[in-house]
Write a protein that holds these residues in place. Structure first.
Motif, PDB file in Angstrom:
ATOM      1  N   GLN A 171      -4.442   3.865 -13.171  1.00 23.71           N
ATOM      2  CA  GLN A 171      -4.026   2.990 -14.262  1.00 23.71           C
ATOM      3  C   GLN A 171      -2.881   2.098 -13.784  1.00 23.71           C
ATOM      4  N   PRO A 172      -2.715   0.959 -14.394  1.00 22.75           N
ATOM      5  CA  PRO A 172      -1.546   0.129 -14.067  1.00 22.75           C
ATOM      6  C   PRO A 172      -0.266   0.936 -14.214  1.00 22.75           C
ATOM      7  N   GLY A 173       0.599   0.816 -13.223  1.00 16.71           N
ATOM      8  CA  GLY A 173       1.823   1.592 -13.205  1.00 16.71           C
ATOM      9  C   GLY A 173       1.686   2.940 -12.535  1.00 16.71           C
ATOM     10  N   GLY A 174       0.469   3.311 -12.208  1.00 14.29           N
ATOM     11  CA  GLY A 174       0.216   4.601 -11.593  1.00 14.29           C
ATOM     12  C   GLY A 174       0.402   4.591 -10.089  1.00 14.29           C
ATOM     13  N   SER A 175       0.024   5.690  -9.466  1.00 12.47           N
ATOM     14  CA  SER A 175       0.211   5.856  -8.023  1.00 12.47           C
ATOM     15  C   SER A 175      -1.042   6.416  -7.364  1.00 12.47           C
ATOM     16  N   LEU A 176      -1.199   6.065  -6.113  1.00 11.57           N
ATOM     17  CA  LEU A 176      -2.219   6.639  -5.246  1.00 11.57           C
ATOM     18  C   LEU A 176      -1.637   6.765  -3.848  1.00 11.57           C
ATOM     19  N   SER A 184       3.641   2.060  -8.755  1.00 12.84           N
ATOM     20  CA  SER A 184       3.688   0.907  -9.664  1.00 12.84           C
ATOM     21  C   SER A 184       2.496  -0.015  -9.432  1.00 12.84           C
ATOM     22  N   LEU A 185       1.331   0.582  -9.384  1.00 14.03           N
ATOM     23  CA  LEU A 185       0.120  -0.191  -9.085  1.00 14.03           C
ATOM     24  C   LEU A 185      -0.147  -1.238 -10.150  1.00 14.03           C
ATOM     25  N   VAL A 227      -9.840   1.039  -3.866  1.00 16.05           N
ATOM     26  CA  VAL A 227      -8.749   1.276  -4.819  1.00 16.05           C
ATOM     27  C   VAL A 227      -8.987   0.365  -6.015  1.00 16.05           C
ATOM     28  N   THR A 228      -9.089   0.957  -7.175  1.00 18.38           N
ATOM     29  CA  THR A 228      -9.296   0.198  -8.405  1.00 18.38           C
ATOM     30  C   THR A 228      -8.171   0.522  -9.373  1.00 18.38           C
ATOM     31  N   VAL A 229      -7.501  -0.513  -9.832  1.00 21.78           N
ATOM     32  CA  VAL A 229      -6.409  -0.348 -10.796  1.00 21.78           C
ATOM     33  C   VAL A 229      -6.849  -0.976 -12.105  1.00 21.78           C
ATOM     34  N   SER A 230      -7.040  -0.122 -13.101  1.00 22.11           N
ATOM     35  CA  SER A 230      -7.566  -0.603 -14.370  1.00 22.11           C
ATOM     36  C   SER A 230      -7.217   0.388 -15.470  1.00 22.11           C
TER      37      SER A 230
END
Length: 120
Positions: free
Chosen positions: A12-17, A83-84, A116-119
């Motif tokens: 998710q936006p704001g997340g990390s990987l 902070s993705l 990597v998908t940020v959504s």
């Protein structure tokens, strides 16, 4: 010689990987290791590089959010992504500049890419 990347996925936006990439096979030495990415319809771009000695380099778009690190004993490079943002969505490729034999010249090797998908 191969580079095996792992750790991609959905965030998710704001997340990390955290991405990992391990080099295996006959390797004499590894110089720089790094990460690149390619978004749909765009050219592959540098994300971050970690030389065998010295400071890491980052694309302006990821400075302060991404951290590259290496474990030389494991021939592995990591990319901690915090902070993705949706703009970080891309296929991420690891890269390593390696010498296979003592007498051979260094050349770049590429991993297979990890999505990597940020959504939300």
């Amino acid at each position: 010689v191969q580079l095996q990347a792992s750790g991609g996925g959905l965030a998710q936006p704001g997340g990390s990987l955290r991405l990992s990439c391990a080099a295996s096979g006959t390797i004499f030495s590894i110089n720089a290791m790094g990460w690149y990415r390619q978004a749909p319809g765009k050219q592959r771009e540098l994300v971050a590089t970690a030389p065998s000695g010295g400071s890491a380099n980052y694309a302006d778009s990821v400075k302060g959010r991404f951290t590259i690190s290496r474990d030389n004993a494991k021939n592995t490079v990591y990319l901690q992504m915090n902070s993705l943002e949706s703009e970080d969505t891309a296929v991420y490729y690891c890269n390593a500049d390696m010498k296979i034999y003592r007498w051979s010249g260094p050349r770049p090797y590429w991993g297979q890419g990890t999505q990597v998908t940020v959504s939300s």
